[in-house]
Design a protein around this motif. Structure first.
Motif, short mmCIF file in Angstrom:
data_model
loop_
_atom_site.label_atom_id
_atom_site.label_comp_id
_atom_site.label_asym_id
_atom_site.label_seq_id
_atom_site.Cartn_x
_atom_site.Cartn_y
_atom_site.Cartn_z
N LEU A 22 0.82 -1.21 0.00
CA LEU A 22 0.00 0.00 0.00
C LEU A 22 0.86 1.26 0.00
N GLU A 23 1.94 1.26 0.78
CA GLU A 23 2.82 2.43 0.80
C GLU A 23 3.39 2.71 -0.58
N MET A 24 3.82 1.65 -1.27
CA MET A 24 4.37 1.82 -2.62
C MET A 24 3.30 2.34 -3.59
N MET A 31 0.42 10.40 -3.43
CA MET A 31 -0.40 10.72 -2.26
C MET A 31 0.47 11.15 -1.09
N GLU A 32 -0.08 12.04 -0.27
CA GLU A 32 0.61 12.45 0.95
C GLU A 32 0.40 11.40 2.04
N ASP A 33 1.32 11.40 3.00
CA ASP A 33 1.22 10.49 4.15
C ASP A 33 1.10 9.04 3.72
N ALA A 34 1.90 8.64 2.72
CA ALA A 34 1.82 7.28 2.20
C ALA A 34 2.11 6.24 3.29
N PRO A 88 -7.36 5.92 0.32
CA PRO A 88 -6.90 5.50 1.65
C PRO A 88 -7.91 5.77 2.76
N SER A 89 -8.85 6.69 2.51
CA SER A 89 -9.82 7.07 3.54
C SER A 89 -11.13 6.30 3.43
N TYR A 90 -11.20 5.35 2.51
CA TYR A 90 -12.45 4.61 2.32
C TYR A 90 -12.84 3.86 3.60
#
Length: 325
Positions: A22-24, A31-34, A88-90
């Protein structure tokens, strides 16, 4: 075929692996704050996948009466896992929690599933997947009938042909970003080669490369050459072969994954709320709908997880210059 999808999906069943993945993906999308989001979503990502697997395991041993319900909820969980790669906020608000699809009021007499239709709502899981995961637009309030959606699934063509429901398609060769269509394809559209090429370039945004004796070669975006994301090409998983619609009205601009979801939604609603019609169909086998539904469920039980796995694994291989979606 069935084990392939889940075998690949289980590669993500580690929090460490899921977080790194997910970070990658987040970094590749700028995206910010990966890292922060990857730690927040690592376990959730796995839980969605495992919950989907639980539904699929039960669907595999379930009777036909309840199989559509189990498969549909399994599909929804797989799509939610995929959504975490682009959102990411889902779920960031309650409007994305509903299924996002409606069915028309059923006629009690002479109802045919093959002729039924569904409508995509402006809000809900379906539209969020369309916008966030596939980055498509213009499908709000769009209606699709089962005939159109099933035509997106080439494995079911044998059944449709047997039932005198022709779904004309031609073989297509795909290599990297090049797509070769048979030389006789323009004839199916009642067009000259020149007019057909112009038609494809305008409507599909494919770029004409060359015309050969065997066929016509186009180049297309990477996502249009992948089974899990293409909105035009049809992919037969059983034969590992691509096809192209041989009729103009078969271009839905919809990935096959979403066709699976929409048909399965309709079937799950029938199994839940149209009990009398559903059991009459299953017990009497009076109409062609019975075989179509049976074959559809058999196909998507293995093909949908395969597509989800392919989509996620492709994301793993992407970089900023070559993103899948």
């Amino acid at each position: 075929m069935q084990d392939k999808g889940w075998k690949d999906l289980k590669l993500f069943y580690s929090v460490e692996t899921a977080q790194h993945f997910l970070e990658m993906v987040y970094k590749n999308q700028g995206m910010e704050d990966a890292k922060k989001n990857s730690y927040k979503n690592g376990e959730r990502f796995i839980f969605f996948l495992k919950h989907a697997e639980a539904f699929y395991k039960q669907a595999k041993i379930a009777t036909l009466e309840i199989k559509p319900i189990l498969l549909f909820y399994g599909m929804a969980q797989l799509l939610k896992a995929c959504l975490l790669t682009t959102d990411p906020s889902y779920p960031s608000h309650t409007s994305v929690l509903a299924h996002g699809v409606t069915t028309r009021k059923r006629k009690k007499q002479n109802y045919r599933f093959y002729e039924d239709e569904v409508k995509i709502q402006r809000n809900g899981l379906c539209m969020h997947v369309i916008r966030s995961l596939f980055q498509l637009s213009g499908l709000e309030d769009e209606r699709f009938n089962m005939k159109q959606l099933l035509a997106k699934i080439p494995e079911i063509n044998k059944v449709l042909a047997f039932q005198r429901k022709p779904n004309p398609i031609v073989k297509a060769a795909v290599e990297d970003r090049l797509i070769e269509l048979p030389g006789e394809t323009p004839n199916a559209y009642n067009m000259s080669s020149k007019r057909f090429i112009e038609h494809i370039e305008y409507h599909l945004n494919w770029s004409f490369c060359r015309e050969e004796k065997e066929g016509i070669v186009f180049s297309a975006a990477h996502k249009e050459c992948r089974p899990s994301t293409s909105t035009t090409l049809l992919y037969d998983l059983e034969q590992d072969r691509y096809y192209f619609p041989a009729e103009r009205d078969h271009f839905l601009k919809l990935p096959e994954i979403l066709a699976h979801y929409l048909v399965a939604y309709n079937l799950s609603m029938i199994a839940r709320y149209e009990t009398e019609w559903w059991y009459d169909l299953l017990l009497q086998s009076a109409s062609d709908d019975y075989v179509i539904i049976q074959q559809f469920l058999h196909i998507v039980e293995s093909k949908f997880p395969y597509y989800i796995a392919e989509l996620l694994l492709q994301k793993k291989e992407n970089n900023k210059k070559d993103q899948l979606i």
